[in-house]
Design a protein around this motif. Structure first.
Motif, PDB file in Angstrom:
ATOM      1  N   UNK A 683       1.003  -1.126   0.044  1.00 52.25           N
ATOM      2  CA  UNK A 683       0.573   0.004   0.156  1.00 52.25           C
ATOM      3  C   UNK A 683       0.994   1.377  -0.158  1.00 52.25           C
ATOM      4  N   UNK A 684       0.620   2.383  -0.066  1.00 50.98           N
ATOM      5  CA  UNK A 684       0.786   3.613  -0.478  1.00 50.98           C
ATOM      6  C   UNK A 684       0.385   4.871  -0.959  1.00 50.98           C
ATOM      7  N   UNK A 685       0.509   5.854  -0.205  1.00 46.44           N
ATOM      8  CA  UNK A 685      -0.497   7.122  -0.251  1.00 46.44           C
ATOM      9  C   UNK A 685      -1.488   7.030   0.931  1.00 46.44           C
ATOM     10  N   UNK A 686      -1.840   6.583   1.256  1.00 48.26           N
ATOM     11  CA  UNK A 686      -3.125   6.315   2.564  1.00 48.26           C
ATOM     12  C   UNK A 686      -3.152   7.900   3.059  1.00 48.26           C
ATOM     13  N   UNK A 687      -2.200   8.578   3.484  1.00 46.10           N
ATOM     14  CA  UNK A 687      -2.468  10.016   4.137  1.00 46.10           C
ATOM     15  C   UNK A 687      -3.111  10.835   3.191  1.00 46.10           C
ATOM     16  N   UNK A 688      -2.316  10.942   1.744  1.00 48.25           N
ATOM     17  CA  UNK A 688      -2.725  11.979   0.744  1.00 48.25           C
ATOM     18  C   UNK A 688      -4.024  11.601   0.074  1.00 48.25           C
ATOM     19  N   UNK A 689      -4.542  10.168   0.109  1.00 49.38           N
ATOM     20  CA  UNK A 689      -5.491  10.144  -0.295  1.00 49.38           C
ATOM     21  C   UNK A 689      -6.677  10.376   0.785  1.00 49.38           C
ATOM     22  N   UNK A 690      -6.072  10.424   2.336  1.00 44.18           N
ATOM     23  CA  UNK A 690      -7.217  10.593   3.169  1.00 44.18           C
ATOM     24  C   UNK A 690      -7.874  12.485   3.175  1.00 44.18           C
ATOM     25  N   UNK A 691      -6.933  13.346   2.585  1.00 44.09           N
ATOM     26  CA  UNK A 691      -6.796  14.114   2.054  1.00 44.09           C
ATOM     27  C   UNK A 691      -7.784  14.724   1.531  1.00 44.09           C
ATOM     28  N   UNK A 692      -8.011  13.910   0.306  1.00 47.82           N
ATOM     29  CA  UNK A 692      -9.158  14.492  -0.853  1.00 47.82           C
ATOM     30  C   UNK A 692     -10.641  13.588  -0.805  1.00 47.82           C
ATOM     31  N   UNK A 693     -11.066  12.979   0.493  1.00 47.29           N
ATOM     32  CA  UNK A 693     -11.812  12.562   0.509  1.00 47.29           C
ATOM     33  C   UNK A 693     -12.623  12.066   1.855  1.00 47.29           C
TER      34      UNK A 693
END
Length: 837
Positions: A683-693
């Motif tokens: 997995x990757x970019x979990x933190x980044x995705x959490x900010x836009x959804x």
């Protein structure tokens, strides 16, 4: 020694005294699982999968190390043994990628994706070149294990490509020891062994030296005996499992080593040893080079006839007629220059042709080239007109001959300066493509077997010579098979032995085959100092290209790039992609935009390393430059307020859904992001995705984090809890196909991004042609985003598989010679020599 009797699983068994329990069981066709055992190796007992119960013996001894004894009562199958073996399997799998084995979608995935993906590191079975032959996978599937209680501790070793012929992925290694044990058996002193301790123990060379300097002879035995795919032949890695093993001989040099030719679908995969012993050894060229020679893109594949300044392809009848026409008035003034790297039958027929044409025949050693004294002597004969026609079966002639001889006939397998100057050039089948016999330097005669198909219109030399002789009106050439020629051979002296021992010292390898520099055809041979033809270089303009601002591997095989590209950043929109070319000579490859910043003039990409172009990009680092960045391309996603939008991303799609989620949320939608991976470490970019959804849902195939399963399971769970007004899937075609079947039953509007089927990104190649509804679309121009319910997935799968072989052949076999000669001293996980440099 006499025989002894024992009982195994209630069955009486008689074996020779000194046999092990495992050998006795095999004689009785009783299967006991094992990883570390091999018939050509001494018992090792490391894997402990072959444990048994023996009456009167405490514990559970390993059957591979336990001698059979008279009257012994052995049990190989019981509830206790099954439980212990399953626990041992779990321990092995805790350090070996295993998500595919416990994935609920495994069977469907392998049905729709029968060929493994050409990834760098093998993080799952679908990325493993050894999937069809993996002993560990076979055991797990036989045990019916679909639950693993231990977490996967992925070591994250880099894929090692720092030697000429092998890829080494020690993330797959289970320390069975077969590789270093067979190396020790064959060569006395192993070039590899177990290094480091504890969880970081792995196979390697002393001080992590390159295999070029470790004493490795590149016989390939370690690759052939590896049970998990940790060690792979870089050329054959993605060709699949061999379909045929054909005994034959290698004729690259006069040693004429016996080999087993492994082939599939008419293609040679490799020459391998006839047995795991010193006498059956192969040199690096025989083991790894022959398959690359016969598969070379430099092969002559059509008969060529000169018309003015050009060589024009013709059929065989016209070409043979042109050759006969050029030779008919040259009787007594013909010279044949033939390499000894041909069969006895071919040489016999060439000699007969020379005799009937009243010409001379020069037989050159296998490693000879245009600088051979005998070939040089021809120049004077051509100059004074004594020789007016030359026939050669290789790049064997000095430039003075090829430039001045009135008629030049080349019968060869590869393009060369000689074939470029020829009056007629005829394509020959060679090595594994042609039969006959071969006399070695030791005097023995070995059989040559046809194990692969010659490319294009290439024919065996005996057939070409016979057709040519008949066209000239000569007699005694009416043979229907090469076997009919063999009994006629009487004068057949053994060739001179090669200098040195190429099986023990790779620097003793012959530099040529039929006059061709072998390092030109097998680039890795340059690592051993074999000469190459200087390549033309493309001048780099200082400061040209697009600088890489940031580059890092964010998950195994997943590389994040931030690249300076002002114009692209200025006009980019969600859903678009760019075309990248690593170098001026690289392929054009499309990659989805993950982010962009018009103010700083940068774009961001997540590139999955799964082929040649992505491999070239993955080798770059921050501060390097990409030759070309073109874009933004493709039709952007129409951003509207739909209500609740579910975005599903897998593999590269995890990053690709980021700009879509951001734009859709800004438009007022409730955005749910679902991301899947085979295991949590991917997995990757979990933190980044959490900010836009508004909600982030994670799914893993092995259940190591979040929902067990994939986007399919998340879609069903979300749809059961709330209405979904729009579903968008981005990832591999298998995932997108599966989720559209579910969303169709749920009546949810679905969009899919067909980026994975694009090739050149402009619509010119047609590879991304896809049927959507009743219309034909091109993913790179009309998409990449389409109505998922309208996509003809069967047609798409068929088109994607059509280029599978070409994609494999496009993978580069070249190596970084600088990396081979100047290796870093510092390695992760406690490796290296410890000098700190």
């Amino acid at each position: 020694m006499g025989n002894i009797s024992l009982t195994i699983d209630g069955q009486p068994v008689e074996v020779e005294e000194g046999a092990t329990v495992l050998q006795a069981a095999r004689k009785a066709d009783i299967v006991i699982p094992t990883i570390c055992d091999h018939k050509d190796l001494n018992p090792y007992g490391a894997c402990r999968m072959c444990i048994v119960e023996i009456a009167g013996v405490r514990g559970f001894p390993t059957s591979c190390t336990t001698p059979a004894a008279p009257g012994m009562q052995v049990v190989t199958q019981s509830a206790r043994l099954t439980e212990l073996r399953n626990r041992t399997l779990e321990l092995m799998f805790s350090g070996h990628p295993n998500s595919c084995l416990v994935c609920i979608h495994r069977e469907a995935c392998e049905q729709y994706r029968p060929k493994v993906t050409k990834a760098a590191r093998s993080t799952r079975c679908g990325f493993c070149a050894n999937r069809d032959e993996c002993d560990l996978r076979t055991m797990a599937l036989s045990a019916g294990k679909n639950e693993l209680s231990l977490p996967t501790l992925y070591a994250s070793y880099n894929l090692e490509r720092d030697d000429p012929f092998m890829d080494r992925d020690y993330n797959l290694c289970v320390l069975c020891g077969k590789c270093w044990r067979i190396c020790e058996k064959i060569h006395g002193k192993p070039a590899i062994s177990i290094i480091n301790r504890g969880k970081w123990a792995r196979i390697g060379t002393a001080f992590d030296k390159s295999h070029v300097f470790s004493g490795c002879t590149f016989c390939g035995a370690c690759i052939d005996i590896c049970p998990t795919g940790t060690l792979t032949d870089r050329f054959a890695r993605w060709q699949g499992k061999a379909e045929a093993d054909t005994p034959s001989a290698c004729i690259l040099c006069s040693e004429g080593c016996s080999v087993v030719a492994q082939s599939k679908g008419g293609q040679l995969l490799a020459y391998t040893m006839t047995g795991f012993n010193k006498e059956a050894g192969l040199c690096a060229l025989g083991r790894f080079g022959v398959a690359q020679i016969v598969a070379s893109n430099q092969r002559l594949i059509r008969p060529l006839v000169r018309e003015g300044e050009d060589l024009i392809p013709y059929d065989w009848q016209v070409a043979i007629g042109a050759a006969a026409e050029g030779l008919k008035d040259c009787a007594g003034a013909v010279a044949l220059v033939i390499s000894s790297a041909t069969s006895r039958e071919d040489r016999f027929l060439y000699a007969q042709l020379a005799e009937q044409l009243q010409g001379r025949m020069v037989l050159l050693p296998a490693e000879a080239g245009e600088d051979d004294p005998q070939a040089q002597a021809l120049a004077a004969a051509v100059k004074d007109g004594t020789v007016r026609a030359v026939i050669a079966n290789g790049n064997l002639l000095p430039q003075e001959v090829t430039a001045k001889v009135p008629f030049l006939l080349i019968i060869d397998c590869l393009h060369s300066p000689a074939s470029n100057c020829a009056s007629v050039a005829l394509p020959a089948a060679v090595l594994s493509e042609s039969g006959g016999t071969f006399r070695t330097a030791a005097g023995s005669v070995k059989q040559l077997a046809i194990s692969s198909r010659a490319p294009g219109d290439a024919l065996p030399e005996w057939r070409i010579v016979c057709d040519l002789a008949q066209a000239l009106g000569l007699t005694g050439f009416d043979f229907e098979s090469v076997e009919a020629v063999t009994p006629l051979i009487t004068d057949d002296p053994a060739p001179a032995p090669v200098s040195g021992d190429p099986r023990q010292n790779v620097r003793d390898l012959t530099p040529r085959f039929r006059g061709h520099l072998l390092a030109d055809v097998v680039p890795a041979l340059a690592a051993f100092g074999l000469p190459t033809t200087p390549a033309e270089t493309i001048e780099e303009t200082a400061g040209a290209g697009f600088p890489i601002i940031e580059k890092r591997e964010i998950a195994p095989n997943m590389h994040f790039f931030k690249v300076k590209a002002e114009k692209v950043a200025q006009f980019s929109l969600p859903g678009q992609f760019v075309i990248l070319m690593t170098k001026e000579t690289s392929e054009r490859s499309p990659f989805t935009l993950v982010d962009w910043d018009a103010a700083e003039g940068t774009i961001s990409l997540v590139i999955e390393e799964v082929g040649r172009s992505s491999r070239e990009l993955a080798s770059l680092k921050a501060g390097d430059r990409i030759a070309h960045v073109s874009g933004p391309l493709g039709m952007p996603l129409t951003i509207e307020n739909k209500g609740t939008v579910l975005l599903g991303g897998g593999c590269y799609g995890i990053g690709a859904i980021f700009p879509l989620a951001r734009a859709l949320r800004q438009a007022g939608n409730r955005v749910i992001c679902a991301i899947e991976a085979s295991s949590a470490y991917l997995l990757y970019m979990q933190k980044e995705l959490a900010t836009v959804c508004d909600q982030l849902i994670i799914a893993t195939k092995d259940g190591s984090e979040g929902v067990r399963g994939g986007i399919q399971e998340v879609l069903m769970q979300v749809a059961a809890q709330e209405p979904v007004d729009q579903f968008i899937a981005v990832g591999c075609t298998f995932m997108m196909r599966m989720v559209t079947e579910i969303s169709r039953t749920l009546n949810i509007p679905t969009l899919v991004a067909l980026n994975p089927i694009m090739v050149d990104g402009t619509g010119m190649c047609g590879a991304c042609r896809v049927s959507v509804g009743d219309k034909t679309r091109f993913a790179c121009i009309d998409g990449p985003i389409f109505d998922g319910h309208g996509v003809d997935w069967d047609e798409l799968a068929s088109r994607r598989s059509a280029y599978a072989r070409e994609e494999v052949q496009a993978l580069s076999q070249s190596v970084d010679l600088n990396a081979l000669m100047h290796q870093p001293h510092e390695h992760s996980h406690g490796g290296g020599c410890g000098c700190g440099r």
